[in-house]
Design a protein around this motif. Structure first.
Motif, PDB file in Angstrom:
ATOM      1  N   VAL A 264      42.369  44.116  23.794  1.00  0.00           N
ATOM      2  CA  VAL A 264      42.777  44.754  25.041  1.00  0.00           C
ATOM      3  C   VAL A 264      41.880  45.956  25.314  1.00  0.00           C
ATOM      4  CG1 VAL A 264      44.653  45.883  26.297  1.00  0.00           C
ATOM      5  CG2 VAL A 264      45.165  44.023  24.698  1.00  0.00           C
ATOM      6  N   LYS A 265      41.286  45.977  26.499  1.00  0.00           N
ATOM      7  CA  LYS A 265      40.362  47.037  26.884  1.00  0.00           C
ATOM      8  C   LYS A 265      41.028  48.079  27.785  1.00  0.00           C
ATOM      9  CE  LYS A 265      35.714  47.465  28.885  1.00  0.00           C
ATOM     10  NZ  LYS A 265      34.591  46.680  29.466  1.00  0.00           N
ATOM     11  N   GLU A 266      41.957  47.614  28.633  1.00  0.00           N
ATOM     12  CA  GLU A 266      42.608  48.510  29.588  1.00  0.00           C
ATOM     13  C   GLU A 266      43.985  47.946  29.938  1.00  0.00           C
ATOM     14  OE1 GLU A 266      41.941  50.235  34.162  1.00  0.00           O
ATOM     15  OE2 GLU A 266      40.441  48.925  33.221  1.00  0.00           O
ATOM     16  N   VAL A 267      44.929  48.847  30.188  1.00  0.00           N
ATOM     17  CA  VAL A 267      46.283  48.440  30.571  1.00  0.00           C
ATOM     18  C   VAL A 267      46.656  49.115  31.887  1.00  0.00           C
ATOM     19  CG1 VAL A 267      48.734  48.518  29.957  1.00  0.00           C
ATOM     20  CG2 VAL A 267      47.024  48.031  28.198  1.00  0.00           C
ATOM     21  N   THR A 268      47.215  48.333  32.817  1.00  0.00           N
ATOM     22  CA  THR A 268      47.676  48.864  34.096  1.00  0.00           C
ATOM     23  C   THR A 268      49.127  48.413  34.320  1.00  0.00           C
ATOM     24  OG1 THR A 268      47.072  46.950  35.452  1.00  0.00           O
ATOM     25  CG2 THR A 268      45.340  48.569  34.983  1.00  0.00           C
TER      26      THR A 268
ATOM     27  N   GLY B 232      49.150  44.568  34.496  1.00  0.00           N
ATOM     28  CA  GLY B 232      48.824  43.767  33.332  1.00  0.00           C
ATOM     29  C   GLY B 232      47.739  44.407  32.489  1.00  0.00           C
ATOM     30  N   ALA B 233      47.134  43.597  31.653  1.00  0.00           N
ATOM     31  CA  ALA B 233      46.112  44.088  30.722  1.00  0.00           C
ATOM     32  C   ALA B 233      44.785  43.386  30.979  1.00  0.00           C
ATOM     33  CB  ALA B 233      46.557  43.846  29.285  1.00  0.00           C
ATOM     34  N   PHE B 234      43.701  44.120  30.719  1.00  0.00           N
ATOM     35  CA  PHE B 234      42.365  43.555  30.823  1.00  0.00           C
ATOM     36  C   PHE B 234      41.783  43.437  29.420  1.00  0.00           C
ATOM     37  CE2 PHE B 234      43.208  45.309  34.975  1.00  0.00           C
ATOM     38  CZ  PHE B 234      42.645  44.392  35.847  1.00  0.00           C
ATOM     39  N   MET B 235      41.246  42.246  29.122  1.00  0.00           N
ATOM     40  CA  MET B 235      40.762  41.963  27.783  1.00  0.00           C
ATOM     41  C   MET B 235      39.264  41.685  27.797  1.00  0.00           C
ATOM     42  SD  MET B 235      43.920  39.658  26.316  1.00  0.00           S
ATOM     43  CE  MET B 235      43.884  40.403  24.677  1.00  0.00           C
TER      44      MET B 235
ATOM     45  N   LYS C 156      33.042  41.042  33.798  1.00  0.00           N
ATOM     46  CA  LYS C 156      34.386  41.121  34.348  1.00  0.00           C
ATOM     47  C   LYS C 156      35.380  40.741  33.253  1.00  0.00           C
ATOM     48  CE  LYS C 156      37.416  39.222  37.946  1.00  0.00           C
ATOM     49  NZ  LYS C 156      37.572  38.176  38.992  1.00  0.00           N
ATOM     50  N   ASP C 157      36.294  41.671  32.924  1.00  0.00           N
ATOM     51  CA  ASP C 157      37.267  41.425  31.858  1.00  0.00           C
ATOM     52  C   ASP C 157      38.288  40.377  32.280  1.00  0.00           C
ATOM     53  OD1 ASP C 157      36.071  43.392  30.240  1.00  0.00           O
ATOM     54  OD2 ASP C 157      37.190  44.966  31.292  1.00  0.00           O
ATOM     55  N   LEU C 158      38.928  39.755  31.304  1.00  0.00           N
ATOM     56  CA  LEU C 158      39.950  38.733  31.561  1.00  0.00           C
ATOM     57  C   LEU C 158      41.298  39.415  31.776  1.00  0.00           C
ATOM     58  CD1 LEU C 158      40.406  35.612  31.662  1.00  0.00           C
ATOM     59  CD2 LEU C 158      41.161  35.805  29.284  1.00  0.00           C
ATOM     60  N   PHE C 159      41.926  39.147  32.899  1.00  0.00           N
ATOM     61  CA  PHE C 159      43.195  39.776  33.248  1.00  0.00           C
ATOM     62  C   PHE C 159      44.370  38.969  32.714  1.00  0.00           C
ATOM     63  CE2 PHE C 159      46.649  40.472  36.482  1.00  0.00           C
ATOM     64  CZ  PHE C 159      46.919  41.786  36.130  1.00  0.00           C
ATOM     65  N   VAL C 160      45.302  39.648  32.041  1.00  0.00           N
ATOM     66  CA  VAL C 160      46.533  39.029  31.542  1.00  0.00           C
ATOM     67  C   VAL C 160      47.714  39.679  32.267  1.00  0.00           C
ATOM     68  CG1 VAL C 160      47.944  38.478  29.537  1.00  0.00           C
ATOM     69  CG2 VAL C 160      45.463  38.681  29.287  1.00  0.00           C
TER      70      VAL C 160
END
Length: 298
Positions: free
Chosen positions: A98-102, A105-108, A114-118
């Motif tokens: 996990v690179k970032e959390v909003t 959701g989370a960006f991996m 472009k990070d993968l959005f969960v």
């Protein structure tokens, strides 16, 4: 806000829809270069021309060349090509950080710019920056967006009739529970390694070899083992002890007085199993059991 209903389809409908398009979004495609612009090269596809930015163009590529590229949507939802290799393609499982959390959701991190959005709805538990989780890379068929899904149950087969007890399988560790360690088996099924039968440290995302220990008749659930059952398993474990002896000058300071923790750390097995194995090796004339350890027999 994203609408994720599109990729929550049953598997039959999902794969019928995905094969309607020759261009495979979320996977590698071999496409022909048809145009050169200041921004990069444009590639021909049945979904229109797709940009391969200058920074990804392989040396020597010209109009008419065919290049292998990964296709995904950029931040403005335009299809774009890259020669970067993601850690997983559409339809595959991968352990990502996990690179970032909003709030959404989370960006991996998965190997692309472009990070993968969960999405939050697709997280099996709240994610935090720095954590690693196993996710399935999915395609939202309505928006062409690639998404990560951490709720893996719907992607794992229930019919285990193609598996056999004792079969060697590939395992991907994806969750720790109070009973044991959940693994994806052969990229298809869910199975469990029980804690009291695992004598080595495992981590989320670790890929290991295992064996089908049991398939329960009542529910089809798979019990796993890291060692073969029966004679072959005993033989393999005996080889671990003999190899340790050979690597340590023929002597090891382990025996009846050793703690279970020492045995586990050195041999990845229980003390009970260790005692049984050295007893067998002694009877076979391969080792000598001493007061403070074991020694290879000359």
């Amino acid at each position: 806000m994203f609408n994720f209903k599109g990729f929550k389809l049953n598997k039959i409908k999902y794969y019928i829809n995905i094969t309607l398009f020759m261009l495979k979004i979320g996977r590698f495609n071999t496409l022909k270069v048809v145009k050169k612009t200041p921004q990069g090269l444009y590639l021909d596809s049945d979904r229109g021309e797709i940009l391969l930015p200058n920074k990804y163009i392989p040396q020597g590529t010209t109009i008419g060349s065919k290049v292998e590229v990964f296709i995904y949507s950029d931040s403005e939802d335009r299809l774009i090509a890259t020669t970067l290799k993601p850690y997983a393609q559409e339809g595959e499982f991968a352990c990502l950080q996990v690179k970032e959390v909003t709030k959404m959701g989370a960006f991996m991190e998965w190997g692309l710019e472009k990070d993968l959005f969960v999405p939050i709805k697709e997280q099996h538990k709240p994610m935090a920056v720095g954590e690693k989780h196993v996710v399935r890379v999915c395609l939202d068929l309505r928006t062409d967006r690639l998404l990560g899904v951490a709720k893996l149950g719907s992607f794992l087969e229930k019919d285990t009739s193609n598996l056999q007890i004792g079969e060697e399988v590939h395992l991907l560790v994806y969750e720790f529970t109070t009973l044991g360690i959940m693994c994806i088996v052969n990229n298809l099924y869910a199975g469990m390694l029980y804690k009291n039968e695992v004598f080595k440290e495992l981590t989320i995302g670790e890929k290991i070899k295992g064996y089908v220990k049991n398939i329960r008749e009542e529910d089809g659930k798979i019990d796993l083992s890291l060692r073969k059952e029966g004679f072959e398993g005993i033989k393999d474990q005996s080889e671990i002890i003999l190899k340790n002896l050979q690597q340590n000058g023929g002597f090891l300071p382990y025996g009846d007085n050793s703690s279970p923790e020492e045995i586990k750390k050195q041999f990845q097995m229980s003390k009970k199993t260790f005692k049984r194995l050295i007893g067998n090796l002694y009877k076979q004339g391969k080792i000598v059991i001493l007061e403070h350890g074991i020694r290879l027999k000359a």
